[in-house]
Design a protein around this motif. Structure first.
Motif, mmCIF file in Angstrom:
data_model
loop_
_atom_site.group_PDB
_atom_site.id
_atom_site.type_symbol
_atom_site.label_atom_id
_atom_site.label_comp_id
_atom_site.label_asym_id
_atom_site.label_seq_id
_atom_site.Cartn_x
_atom_site.Cartn_y
_atom_site.Cartn_z
ATOM 1 N N GLU A 1 -28.208 38.902 -27.702
ATOM 2 C CA GLU A 1 -27.761 37.730 -26.947
ATOM 3 C C GLU A 1 -26.351 37.952 -26.394
ATOM 4 O O GLU A 1 -26.051 37.624 -25.238
ATOM 5 C CB GLU A 1 -27.783 36.499 -27.855
ATOM 6 N N LYS A 2 -25.485 38.540 -27.226
ATOM 7 C CA LYS A 2 -24.127 38.854 -26.774
ATOM 8 C C LYS A 2 -24.153 39.866 -25.630
ATOM 9 O O LYS A 2 -23.432 39.725 -24.636
ATOM 10 C CB LYS A 2 -23.298 39.404 -27.938
ATOM 11 N N GLU A 3 -24.998 40.911 -25.788
ATOM 12 C CA GLU A 3 -25.106 41.929 -24.740
ATOM 13 C C GLU A 3 -25.647 41.330 -23.452
ATOM 14 O O GLU A 3 -25.199 41.668 -22.352
ATOM 15 C CB GLU A 3 -26.018 43.075 -25.206
ATOM 16 N N ARG A 4 -26.623 40.415 -23.594
ATOM 17 C CA ARG A 4 -27.188 39.758 -22.412
ATOM 18 C C ARG A 4 -26.122 38.952 -21.679
ATOM 19 O O ARG A 4 -26.035 38.969 -20.449
ATOM 20 C CB ARG A 4 -28.338 38.842 -22.824
ATOM 21 N N SER B 1 -22.953 41.170 -14.046
ATOM 22 C CA SER B 1 -23.803 40.999 -12.871
ATOM 23 C C SER B 1 -23.201 39.985 -11.908
ATOM 24 O O SER B 1 -23.190 40.190 -10.692
ATOM 25 C CB SER B 1 -25.203 40.549 -13.309
ATOM 26 N N SER B 2 -22.674 38.899 -12.463
ATOM 27 C CA SER B 2 -22.042 37.880 -11.623
ATOM 28 C C SER B 2 -20.823 38.451 -10.915
ATOM 29 O O SER B 2 -20.598 38.210 -9.725
ATOM 30 C CB SER B 2 -21.634 36.676 -12.481
ATOM 31 N N SER B 3 -20.042 39.253 -11.669
ATOM 32 C CA SER B 3 -18.850 39.870 -11.083
ATOM 33 C C SER B 3 -19.229 40.848 -9.977
ATOM 34 O O SER B 3 -18.621 40.870 -8.905
ATOM 35 C CB SER B 3 -18.053 40.588 -12.173
ATOM 36 N N LEU B 4 -20.274 41.679 -10.247
ATOM 37 C CA LEU B 4 -20.723 42.647 -9.241
ATOM 38 C C LEU B 4 -21.272 41.946 -8.004
ATOM 39 O O LEU B 4 -21.077 42.407 -6.877
ATOM 40 C CB LEU B 4 -21.796 43.561 -9.843
ATOM 41 N N LYS B 5 -21.966 40.840 -8.227
ATOM 42 C CA LYS B 5 -22.516 40.087 -7.101
ATOM 43 C C LYS B 5 -21.394 39.547 -6.222
ATOM 44 O O LYS B 5 -21.467 39.599 -4.988
ATOM 45 C CB LYS B 5 -23.383 38.940 -7.616
ATOM 46 N N LYS B 6 -20.328 39.046 -6.877
ATOM 47 C CA LYS B 6 -19.186 38.547 -6.118
ATOM 48 C C LYS B 6 -18.534 39.671 -5.322
ATOM 49 O O LYS B 6 -18.159 39.499 -4.163
ATOM 50 C CB LYS B 6 -18.169 37.918 -7.069
ATOM 51 N N ILE C 1 -23.879 41.372 -19.842
ATOM 52 C CA ILE C 1 -24.546 41.876 -18.635
ATOM 53 C C ILE C 1 -24.567 40.802 -17.553
ATOM 54 O O ILE C 1 -24.355 41.080 -16.370
ATOM 55 C CB ILE C 1 -25.979 42.341 -18.975
ATOM 56 N N TYR C 2 -24.814 39.566 -17.971
ATOM 57 C CA TYR C 2 -24.848 38.458 -17.008
ATOM 58 C C TYR C 2 -23.483 38.286 -16.341
ATOM 59 O O TYR C 2 -23.383 38.112 -15.129
ATOM 60 C CB TYR C 2 -25.257 37.173 -17.722
ATOM 61 N N ARG C 3 -22.416 38.357 -17.183
ATOM 62 C CA ARG C 3 -21.069 38.221 -16.625
ATOM 63 C C ARG C 3 -20.749 39.368 -15.675
ATOM 64 O O ARG C 3 -20.167 39.169 -14.604
ATOM 65 C CB ARG C 3 -20.039 38.163 -17.759
#
Length: 256
Positions: free
Chosen positions: A58-61, A68-73, A64-66
């Motif tokens: 859950e922590k790793e997810r 991914s959000s940063s990369l998307k920005k 990754i989500y954070r």
């Protein structure tokens, strides 16, 4: 009396057997119970491990989500930057074209040449009007390296504003070093006769300086594609027209 003793003996034996059986069954039940308790402890340990692993995942997810959000920005920012650069580039190209047209208007309305390196098209224009349009071939791109000396050549057509420095009929092509390297041959002496090649450049050549020319080709079927080593190739009829309708040091050539 003997019969009574035998009867008692049998009864005692039966009672003993029953007691032993009961104790044996009890021992089995106790053993099974202990196994159940032990398995329960093992299951609890496994469940605790699974819960711990789930929390870790859950922590790793979340990480990754954070990310991914940063990369998307960042991706959106890069797309926007690229869009702005493209718009600026288009604006600069348009400004340069207008500049060439304005320069031409200020120089006694002399005709001028535009070369679109992206579309491989040459325009011969005067006062903003297209007088002649022709397929051409510009530099194919890519780099050739000499493994022995470390020298390298990049086969691109330079962009910018040029003037016609000289005009030649039936030009000779003096093969440069890269031509021999490309053919995997030994490089001859600069004055070697095998460097002189007739007919390779067509009937005419217009010198733009820096080793670049507008000239003909023996492979007119490839016109419209970027296949040259940097020069601008034209078909026979178009080359003759351009040759006869341009002036040395007066006709501007804009390559973009």
């Amino acid at each position: 009396m003997k019969k009574i003793k035998k009867f008692r003996f049998l009864i005692n034996n039966c009672i003993a057997i029953i007691i032993v059986t009961i104790l044996a069954l009890a021992a089995v039940d106790i053993y099974n119970f202990l196994n159940v308790i032990n398995e329960s402890k093992i299951m609890k340990t496994r469940i605790a491990g699974i819960i711990k692993e789930i929390k870790h995942l859950e922590k790793e997810r979340n990480k990754i989500y954070r990310r991914s959000s940063s990369l998307k920005k960042r991706q959106l920012a890069l797309i926007e930057t690229n869009k702005n650069l493209i718009e600026k580039n288009i604006g600069l190209s348009n400004e340069n074209i207008l500049l060439v047209q304005r320069i031409s208007e200020l120089t006694n309305s002399e005709p001028y040449i535009l070369v679109d390196t992206k579309e491989n098209i040459l325009y011969f224009k005067q006062k903003g009007q297209i007088i002649r349009q022709a397929k051409c071939s510009v530099g194919r791109g890519g780099i050739l390296r000499d493994k022995k000396t470390g020298r390298k050549w990049e086969f691109v057509t330079p962009k910018g504003i040029f003037t016609i420095k000289n005009k030649t009929e039936n030009p000779l092509w003096f093969k440069p070093d890269w031509a021999f390297i490309e053919e995997k041959k030994e490089i001859p002496h600069p004055s070697a006769p095998e460097r002189k090649v007739e007919g390779e450049l067509g009937k005419y050549a217009l010198d733009l300086g820096f080793g670049y020319k507008i000239h003909g080709t023996q492979k007119e079927e490839l016109l419209g594609r970027a296949v040259s080593h940097g020069c601008i190739r034209l078909g026979t009829d178009d080359l003759e027209y351009i040759y006869k309708n341009t002036k040395i040091n007066k006709t501007l050539v804009y390559v973009y």
